[in-house]
Design an enzyme around this catalytic site. Sequence first.
Site, mmCIF file in Angstrom:
data_model
loop_
_atom_site.group_PDB
_atom_site.id
_atom_site.type_symbol
_atom_site.label_atom_id
_atom_site.label_comp_id
_atom_site.label_asym_id
_atom_site.label_seq_id
_atom_site.Cartn_x
_atom_site.Cartn_y
_atom_site.Cartn_z
ATOM 1 N N GLU A 85 -15.641 -83.416 20.503
ATOM 2 C CA GLU A 85 -16.178 -82.447 19.530
ATOM 3 C C GLU A 85 -15.465 -82.571 18.191
ATOM 4 O O GLU A 85 -14.231 -82.477 18.111
ATOM 5 C CB GLU A 85 -16.019 -81.025 20.091
ATOM 6 C CG GLU A 85 -16.638 -79.974 19.187
ATOM 7 C CD GLU A 85 -16.683 -78.574 19.815
ATOM 8 O OE1 GLU A 85 -16.754 -78.462 21.051
ATOM 9 O OE2 GLU A 85 -16.644 -77.605 19.035
ATOM 10 N N ASP A 281 -5.777 -82.224 35.241
ATOM 11 C CA ASP A 281 -7.099 -81.890 35.780
ATOM 12 C C ASP A 281 -7.701 -80.717 34.985
ATOM 13 O O ASP A 281 -7.323 -79.564 35.205
ATOM 14 C CB ASP A 281 -6.916 -81.544 37.265
ATOM 15 C CG ASP A 281 -8.201 -81.149 37.956
ATOM 16 O OD1 ASP A 281 -9.203 -80.890 37.274
ATOM 17 O OD2 ASP A 281 -8.192 -81.079 39.199
HETATM 18 C C1 MEV Z 1 -16.907 -74.074 19.106
HETATM 19 O O1 MEV Z 1 -16.680 -75.184 19.946
HETATM 20 C C2 MEV Z 1 -15.862 -73.013 19.340
HETATM 21 C C3 MEV Z 1 -16.091 -71.686 18.602
HETATM 22 O O2 MEV Z 1 -17.398 -71.190 18.886
HETATM 23 C C4 MEV Z 1 -15.039 -70.739 19.095
HETATM 24 C C5 MEV Z 1 -15.214 -69.305 18.633
HETATM 25 O O3 MEV Z 1 -16.327 -68.879 18.318
HETATM 26 O O4 MEV Z 1 -14.167 -68.598 18.611
HETATM 27 C C6 MEV Z 1 -16.018 -71.878 17.118
#
Ligand code: MEV
Length: 425
Positions: A85, A281
């Site tokens: 990501e 893990d």
């Molecule tokens: C995205 O991978 C994670 C978020 O949605 C976390 C959050 O909203 O606190 C940005």
Amino acid sequence: MSKIVNGFSKLNKLEKIDWLVSTYFNNETKVKQVLLQYWNSNPLLQDLHDDFIENTISNFYLPFGIAPNFVINGKDYTIPMAIEESSVVAAASLVAKFWSTRGGFKAEVISTVKIGQIHFMYEGDKAELEHYFASKKENLFKVTEAITENMKKRGGGILDIELRDKTAALKNYYQLHVTFETADSMGANFINSCLEAIASEFEKEDIQIVMSILSNYVPECLVHAEVSCKVEELYAENSELFAQKFVQAVAIANAEPHRAVTHNKGIMNGIDAVVIATGNDFRAIEAGAHAYAAKSGRYKSLTNATIENGIFKFWIEIPLALGTVGGLTKLHPLSKLSLKMLDNPSAKELMQIIAVAGLAQNFAALRALTTTGIQKGHMKMHLTNIIKQLGASDEEKEYLINYFEHKTITHNAVVEAYNKLIGEK
Ligand code: MEV
């Protein structure tokens, strides 16, 4: 046509690929090429990966990034992260730098107890069972001696074996609840071997063992990490308002499970990335973390924040059953390198580092969400990806990034702007 195959595991790797390509892809040669292009050119390294699982036909890469500038308990770290990501590693690096000038992160392991259970059914008299357990208990330790010998040398072993009556939850259901210390190993194999040895010693005609297995719910394998600073040092523009909104954002996650799940997902972005990079893990960590988040009976935030006497404090408490020896940790060359990068930490030190990675990620997410919004950063990434797909030159890329500085980014808008730009040339 049936796609059921017999003796598949006996085929070699190329034969498996051929079967897949002919059965599911109409013998398209491109499919085979896609799989083969991910084979490692070093046959020894490829063999190593082939043997991690069964029916391996190729490798599935994850980007491996590093986030420098973490200061944890006064020590500097560069944290390895394996994750697909975008923005996660960038966020970790930014937040690490931010807190490095505000005292860094403080982390502490609260406890390291792991749990295994022998689940069994017993219809007889409870007092008799208790008597049988008491008479057997010493022997139950004894039958694990060959397994625990090495672990004891490393400061670990079985802490206790308890008989638990679970009949209120399920008719005739009892457990042997076993607690362990597994030193620097995650200990799954060790725990399961001990449990199976104990179970076969404990079993008798009227005790039906159903299963023996470790628990991934480890609320007593717990770590705490925090940051704190004066509210005025927190944010350049309006520090007071920023701190208040930040604390409210955490309170919302504590009050509302829909938000809590997303909030904790963001924390796990940081945690899983380091767990994977260090050969641990991540499914076990995920399962344990979410169960812990629901320990009160309602799913809540894993982090908390307060403002008291002008001090902003933000912390996480999370169960993390990790290892720095055994398993994949030394087998996967990149896990080995990751642990070396972290100065070959003990399991306790790794718990602290990983809790910090989660806290940092949550700080980054809440800072973005309560100020500019999350999309600004994401759309910038999106723009770069579209530009890359279009095959733009460096000069064209710079033009497009400037052009979209204050405009809404959509795929069509970027393609249009690019076409106009090259049309003008
Ligand atoms: C995205 O991978 C994670 C978020 O949605 C976390 C959050 O909203 O606190 C940005």
